[in-house]
Write an enzyme that holds these catalytic residues in place. Structure first.
Site, PDB file in Angstrom:
ATOM      1  N   ASP A   1      -0.474  -1.135  -4.593  1.00  8.46           N
ATOM      2  CA  ASP A   1      -1.936  -1.193  -4.474  1.00  8.46           C
ATOM      3  C   ASP A   1      -2.495   0.239  -4.418  1.00  8.46           C
ATOM      4  OD1 ASP A   1      -4.312  -2.595  -4.229  1.00  8.46           O
ATOM      5  OD2 ASP A   1      -4.175  -2.813  -2.052  1.00  8.46           O
ATOM      6  N   HIS A   2      -3.813   0.376  -4.529  1.00 10.19           N
ATOM      7  CA  HIS A   2      -4.523   1.674  -4.539  1.00 10.19           C
ATOM      8  C   HIS A   2      -3.655   2.903  -4.313  1.00 10.19           C
ATOM      9  CE1 HIS A   2      -8.469  -0.176  -4.515  1.00 10.19           C
ATOM     10  NE2 HIS A   2      -7.947  -1.088  -3.713  1.00 10.19           N
TER      11      HIS A   2
ATOM     12  N   GLY B   1     -11.012  -7.009  -2.057  1.00 12.63           N
ATOM     13  CA  GLY B   1     -11.815  -7.378  -0.891  1.00 12.63           C
ATOM     14  C   GLY B   1     -11.921  -8.881  -0.696  1.00 12.63           C
TER      15      GLY B   1
ATOM     16  N   SER C   1       0.875  -1.186   0.000  1.00 16.36           N
ATOM     17  CA  SER C   1       0.000   0.000   0.000  1.00 16.36           C
ATOM     18  C   SER C   1       0.905   1.227   0.000  1.00 16.36           C
ATOM     19  CB  SER C   1      -0.898   0.008   1.236  1.00 16.36           C
ATOM     20  OG  SER C   1      -0.122   0.240   2.395  1.00 16.36           O
TER      21      SER C   1
HETATM   22  P1  13P Z   1      -9.155  -7.236   1.932  1.00 14.29           P
HETATM   23  O1  13P Z   1      -8.493  -6.281   2.875  1.00 14.29           O
HETATM   24  O2  13P Z   1     -10.619  -7.322   2.141  1.00 14.29           O
HETATM   25  O3  13P Z   1      -8.497  -8.575   1.938  1.00 14.29           O
HETATM   26  O4  13P Z   1      -8.979  -6.628   0.467  1.00 14.29           O
HETATM   27  C1  13P Z   1      -7.705  -6.511  -0.071  1.00 14.29           C
HETATM   28  C2  13P Z   1      -7.672  -5.641  -1.251  1.00 14.29           C
HETATM   29  O5  13P Z   1      -8.574  -5.608  -2.049  1.00 14.29           O
HETATM   30  C3  13P Z   1      -6.466  -4.812  -1.432  1.00 14.29           C
HETATM   31  O6  13P Z   1      -6.595  -3.896  -2.463  1.00 14.29           O
END
Ligand code: 13P
Length: 286
Positions: free
Chosen positions: A82-83, A208, A50
């Site tokens: 990630d994001h 998710g 992240s």
């Molecule tokens: P969770 O935290 O629900 O496992 O999702 C992870 C995710 O989608 C990271 O971008």
């Protein structure tokens, strides 16, 4: 194999309809444990960071850890950001050597998101890296990014136009999935994945992942979710494993940090390996 382009990992998974675990790590121990799980299971894996992790550890140190821990690794692995709504962090990670990024401009109007994503794709592809795109925020806050409000879903046409115009390598649609722990079993719009993939065959990222059922994983992976994101499960395993060990250490009045690390590593490795088997990527290393 070794560190390979993200697309190489995902194209195979998409073609053969298995899921690659894309696991958010939080430090050196969890990075090493996830990689060790991939080696144990002979599975390709995507290690995710992240923006919060990039900032807390530092870009240079985080990448040095990755380079050292993957030196000589014999399964296909890739490093993914990630994001990330921050354009400068995208550039910094791409230049440093991340294999792919999720440019998260989902809070912007789709047209503007699309315009900026075109740029990110150009920048990434010039460096041999890949881009995941999204046009709806995935519900839930993940390491400080996102919102608990469910975002409005865009039409299929809008999604397809975004994919075609930007040239993203992976697409992350909102299908009723959410980051964090589900309060009730999620109701997922699996048909949306099929609709996108049938019109535009592109690997889909399933966000998710923590809390979805075996049936949901199997169904969505069969429809084209080649990248399956897991973050919360690692955080929970990591923290609970520490807590259990420390409670026991307190009882025994025995304080040996390396034994704690070994214990936590084993639990994180076991968790990651379980997902690799569940998603069908175990044994798929080439
Ligand atoms: P969770 O935290 O629900 O496992 O999702 C992870 C995710 O989608 C990271 O971008």
């Amino acid at each position: 194999m070794a560190v390979v382009p993200t697309r190489e990992i995902l194209d195979r998974a998409f073609a053969e309809r298995y899921g690659v675990a894309a696991i958010n790590i939080v430090n050196d121990l969890s990075m090493e444990a996830v990689l060790a799980a991939a080696v144990q299971e002979r599975a390709p894996v995507i290690v995710q960071t992240s923006v919060k992790t990039v900032k807390s550890i530092g870009l240079d140190l985080l990448f040095a850890m990755w380079r050292e821990l993957t030196a000589g690794i014999d399964v296909p692995v890739a490093l993914h950001l990630d994001h990330c709504p921050e354009r400068e962090v995208i550039t910094d990670c791409l230049r440093k050597g991340w294999n792919s990024v999720l440019f998260d401009a989902s809070r912007l109007p789709v047209q503007e998101n699309q315009r900026q994503t075109v740029d990110v794709v150009k920048e990434a592809h010039a460096l041999g890296a890949h881009v995941e795109g999204e046009i709806e925020s995935i519900t839930g806050v993940e390491d400080g990014v996102g919102s608990d409000e469910e975002a409005e879903r865009q039409t299929l046409e809008t999604a397809l136009t975004f994919i075609r115009t930007t040239g993203v390598d992976v697409f992350a649609p909102a299908i009723g999935n959410a980051h964090g722990r589900y309060k009730a079993a999620p109701k997922l719009d699996a048909q949306r994945v099929t609709d996108i993939v049938e019109a535009e065959p592109i690997p889909i990222a399933l966000h998710g992942g923590t809390g979805m059922s075996d049936e949901q994983f199997a169904d969505l992976i069969a429809r084209g979710c080649a990248k399956v994101n897991i973050s919360t499960a690692l955080k929970v395993t990591f923290m609970q494993s520490n807590l259990a060990y420390l409670r026991d250490a307190e009882q025994r009045d025995s304080w040996d940090p390396p034994s704690l690390f070994t214990h936590v590593r084993g639990d994180v490795l076991g968790m990651a390996a379980g997902f690799m088997r569940q998603f069908g990527s175990a044994g798929k290393a080439w």
